[in-house]
Scaffold this motif. Structure first.
Motif, PDB file in Angstrom:
ATOM      1  N   ARG A  98      42.677  -7.983  -5.944  1.00 15.63           N
ATOM      2  CA  ARG A  98      42.190  -7.807  -4.585  1.00 15.63           C
ATOM      3  C   ARG A  98      43.185  -7.018  -3.729  1.00 15.63           C
ATOM      4  O   ARG A  98      44.338  -6.868  -4.081  1.00 15.63           O
ATOM      5  N   ARG A  99      42.650  -6.517  -2.606  1.00 20.44           N
ATOM      6  CA  ARG A  99      43.428  -5.750  -1.630  1.00 20.44           C
ATOM      7  C   ARG A  99      43.952  -4.440  -2.223  1.00 20.44           C
ATOM      8  O   ARG A  99      44.985  -3.905  -1.799  1.00 20.44           O
ATOM      9  N   SER A 121      18.440  -3.611   6.277  1.00 19.35           N
ATOM     10  CA  SER A 121      19.194  -4.855   6.425  1.00 19.35           C
ATOM     11  C   SER A 121      19.807  -5.250   5.098  1.00 19.35           C
ATOM     12  O   SER A 121      19.090  -5.399   4.101  1.00 19.35           O
ATOM     13  N   LEU A 122      21.121  -5.434   5.090  1.00 18.40           N
ATOM     14  CA  LEU A 122      21.847  -5.890   3.906  1.00 18.40           C
ATOM     15  C   LEU A 122      22.454  -7.245   4.226  1.00 18.40           C
ATOM     16  O   LEU A 122      23.236  -7.375   5.177  1.00 18.40           O
ATOM     17  N   ILE A 123      22.088  -8.270   3.466  1.00 18.25           N
ATOM     18  CA  ILE A 123      22.595  -9.608   3.706  1.00 18.25           C
ATOM     19  C   ILE A 123      23.457 -10.059   2.529  1.00 18.25           C
ATOM     20  O   ILE A 123      23.284  -9.606   1.406  1.00 18.25           O
ATOM     21  N   THR A 124      24.386 -10.940   2.817  1.00 15.08           N
ATOM     22  CA  THR A 124      25.244 -11.487   1.782  1.00 15.08           C
ATOM     23  C   THR A 124      25.732 -12.851   2.211  1.00 15.08           C
ATOM     24  O   THR A 124      25.638 -13.224   3.389  1.00 15.08           O
ATOM     25  N   THR A 125      26.260 -13.622   1.262  1.00 11.49           N
ATOM     26  CA  THR A 125      26.756 -14.975   1.505  1.00 11.49           C
ATOM     27  C   THR A 125      28.217 -15.044   1.112  1.00 11.49           C
ATOM     28  O   THR A 125      28.628 -14.456   0.116  1.00 11.49           O
ATOM     29  N   ALA A 126      29.008 -15.779   1.913  1.00  9.60           N
ATOM     30  CA  ALA A 126      30.428 -15.963   1.592  1.00  9.60           C
ATOM     31  C   ALA A 126      30.847 -17.357   2.021  1.00  9.60           C
ATOM     32  O   ALA A 126      30.302 -17.915   2.982  1.00  9.60           O
ATOM     33  N   PRO A 127      31.822 -17.954   1.315  1.00  9.15           N
ATOM     34  CA  PRO A 127      32.349 -19.248   1.759  1.00  9.15           C
ATOM     35  C   PRO A 127      32.883 -19.156   3.177  1.00  9.15           C
ATOM     36  O   PRO A 127      33.548 -18.177   3.546  1.00  9.15           O
ATOM     37  N   ALA A 128      32.584 -20.164   3.990  1.00  6.06           N
ATOM     38  CA  ALA A 128      33.019 -20.159   5.384  1.00  6.06           C
ATOM     39  C   ALA A 128      34.543 -20.096   5.465  1.00  6.06           C
ATOM     40  O   ALA A 128      35.244 -20.832   4.757  1.00  6.06           O
ATOM     41  N   GLU A 133      34.515 -13.713   3.837  1.00  6.33           N
ATOM     42  CA  GLU A 133      34.092 -13.610   5.229  1.00  6.33           C
ATOM     43  C   GLU A 133      34.937 -12.584   5.969  1.00  6.33           C
ATOM     44  O   GLU A 133      34.409 -11.722   6.694  1.00  6.33           O
ATOM     45  N   ALA A 134      36.236 -12.641   5.790  1.00  2.29           N
ATOM     46  CA  ALA A 134      37.126 -11.692   6.471  1.00  2.29           C
ATOM     47  C   ALA A 134      36.858 -10.268   5.989  1.00  2.29           C
ATOM     48  O   ALA A 134      36.838  -9.318   6.795  1.00  2.29           O
ATOM     49  N   PHE A 135      36.642 -10.102   4.694  1.00  2.04           N
ATOM     50  CA  PHE A 135      36.345  -8.786   4.127  1.00  2.04           C
ATOM     51  C   PHE A 135      35.093  -8.194   4.774  1.00  2.04           C
ATOM     52  O   PHE A 135      35.078  -7.031   5.203  1.00  2.04           O
ATOM     53  N   GLY A 136      34.030  -8.991   4.847  1.00  2.18           N
ATOM     54  CA  GLY A 136      32.779  -8.493   5.401  1.00  2.18           C
ATOM     55  C   GLY A 136      32.879  -8.158   6.875  1.00  2.18           C
ATOM     56  O   GLY A 136      32.370  -7.118   7.324  1.00  2.18           O
ATOM     57  N   ARG A 138      35.414  -7.229   8.577  1.00  3.69           N
ATOM     58  CA  ARG A 138      36.188  -5.995   8.788  1.00  3.69           C
ATOM     59  C   ARG A 138      35.347  -4.757   8.501  1.00  3.69           C
ATOM     60  O   ARG A 138      35.690  -3.661   8.960  1.00  3.69           O
ATOM     61  N   ARG A 139      34.248  -4.928   7.780  1.00  2.00           N
ATOM     62  CA  ARG A 139      33.422  -3.790   7.393  1.00  2.00           C
ATOM     63  C   ARG A 139      32.061  -3.785   8.075  1.00  2.00           C
ATOM     64  O   ARG A 139      31.126  -3.139   7.612  1.00  2.00           O
ATOM     65  N   GLY A 140      31.958  -4.510   9.176  1.00  2.38           N
ATOM     66  CA  GLY A 140      30.777  -4.400  10.018  1.00  2.38           C
ATOM     67  C   GLY A 140      29.699  -5.434   9.818  1.00  2.38           C
ATOM     68  O   GLY A 140      28.683  -5.409  10.523  1.00  2.38           O
ATOM     69  N   PHE A 141      29.872  -6.362   8.877  1.00  6.80           N
ATOM     70  CA  PHE A 141      28.906  -7.444   8.744  1.00  6.80           C
ATOM     71  C   PHE A 141      29.052  -8.404   9.923  1.00  6.80           C
ATOM     72  O   PHE A 141      30.168  -8.705  10.353  1.00  6.80           O
ATOM     73  N   ARG A 142      27.928  -8.895  10.419  1.00 10.10           N
ATOM     74  CA  ARG A 142      27.964  -9.883  11.493  1.00 10.10           C
ATOM     75  C   ARG A 142      27.471 -11.229  10.974  1.00 10.10           C
ATOM     76  O   ARG A 142      26.579 -11.297  10.123  1.00 10.10           O
ATOM     77  N   ARG A 143      28.058 -12.281  11.513  1.00  6.59           N
ATOM     78  CA  ARG A 143      27.669 -13.632  11.126  1.00  6.59           C
ATOM     79  C   ARG A 143      26.275 -13.937  11.654  1.00  6.59           C
ATOM     80  O   ARG A 143      25.992 -13.742  12.832  1.00  6.59           O
TER      81      ARG A 143
END
Length: 333
Positions: A98-99, A121-128, A133-136, A138-143
């Protein structure tokens, strides 16, 4: 930052491709979701090679300079009317790699595919609160939605209590159950009840809606069976022949100790009679009889779905982790 990974689309997924995918997913989940079992190699192969319902799948594999797999991405492109604006992303990078830009390369490939497929619309799931979550963000995904994941341990205490709930009388209703494809005499009623899922809380997700009919519920069962899993359904049927509510459990191939809750819904006209609790308790009774090696049921609920959370807590489910759904608004042509 030096990007050393090479990303290639997978056209015809080979056994070696599936094994590489499994290697990355297992490492990623062990780091980000300790205690959550990763899919086994057979499940991964089936997921990558078997047809999906109302969608098609695009996949990419990232490899390092030495050819070892370091990241994967899968894009489910929805095709049914009411959801043909939508795509769903699964993305994993091996924690040891990573990184270094691998995730960004995979995400760029998926977003480009969304534009090609005209999906806004592009959706995805990540552990809270995790690295995904931080990756998304930073790249424009909104909660857009927070999900509570709950677990029910099928111990003796839970069994005795839920047996009483399952045995309770509900005048005007009867229980029905089946494995796999719905019986023909219930297919139309089941499809009508399935449409009750369209009012489930989805937060700010641009999720759309699905129109169910008898052919679609049969097709869904065929997809599950084709990948080697077993779908169990318990339903409450009204005296007039309509289906008032139902619950589904997915038993993965190999019958692991933990099974997954699929849909649970009660048709609006039949709410307020305890039918959701009734069918779920009856499902636990069925699991204990037919699959005694199963010891846990996992489910998830939107954190604002107060009614279903209350039903699950009444059954003995306990919260054990949280995930979040994120959405990226894609600029299409």
């Amino acid at each position: 930052m030096s990007i050393s990974a090479h990303v290639r689309p997978l056209q015809n997924v080979s056994a070696a491709d599936a094994a590489a995918w499994h290697q990355v997913v297992a490492a990623s989940m062990a780091h980000d979701l300790p205690g959550v079992p990763a899919p086994d190699a057979g499940q991964i192969h089936a997921m990558l090679t078997r047809p999906t319902l109302g969608s098609h799948r695009l996949t990419w594999l990232a490899a390092g300079a030495d050819g070892a797999p370091v990241g994967v991405a899968g894009l489910r492109v929805f095709t049914s009317p009411g959801q043909d604006h939508l795509a769903e992303l699964e993305l994993h990078v091996d924690p040891a790699h990573r990184r270094l830009g691998t995730g960004s390369l995979l995400l760029s490939a998926a977003v480009a595919a969304c534009r090609t497929e005209n999906r806004r619309s592009l959706i995805t799931t990540a552990p809270a609160d995790g690295p995904g979550e931080a990756f998304g963000e930073r790249r424009g995904f909104r909660r857009a939605l927070t999900l509570d994941h709950l677990m029910l341990r099928l111990d003796e205490r839970a069994g005795a209590d839920l047996e009483r709930i399952a045995e309770a009388e509900h005048p005007g209703y009867r229980l029905a159950g089946w494995t796999g494809t719905v019986p023909d005499d219930l297919a139309a009623a089941f499809a009508a009840a399935k449409n009750a899922m369209n009012d489930m809380p989805v937060g700010d997700l641009d999720y759309g809606s699905v129109a169910w009919d008898a052919d679609r519920v049969r097709a869904m069962a065929a997809v599950v069976a084709d990948r080697g899993d077993t779908l169990l359904t318990v339903a409450a049927v009204h005296d007039d022949g309509t289906m008032a509510g139902y619950t589904e459990i997915l038993v993965p191939q190999g019958v692991p100790p933990r099974v997954q809750q699929y849909d649970t819904a009660v048709v609006p006209a039949h709410r307020g009679h305890g039918l959701g609790l009734w069918v779920k308790a009856a499902m636990v009774r069925r699991l204990r009889a037919e699959y005694p090696s199963v010891v846990e049921i996992e489910t998830d609920n939107a954190d604002d779905n107060a009614h279903m959370l209350a039903v699950n807590h009444r059954m003995g489910f306990r919260s054990y982790r949280r995930t979040r759904e994120f959405q990226l608004d894609v600029v299409t042509r």
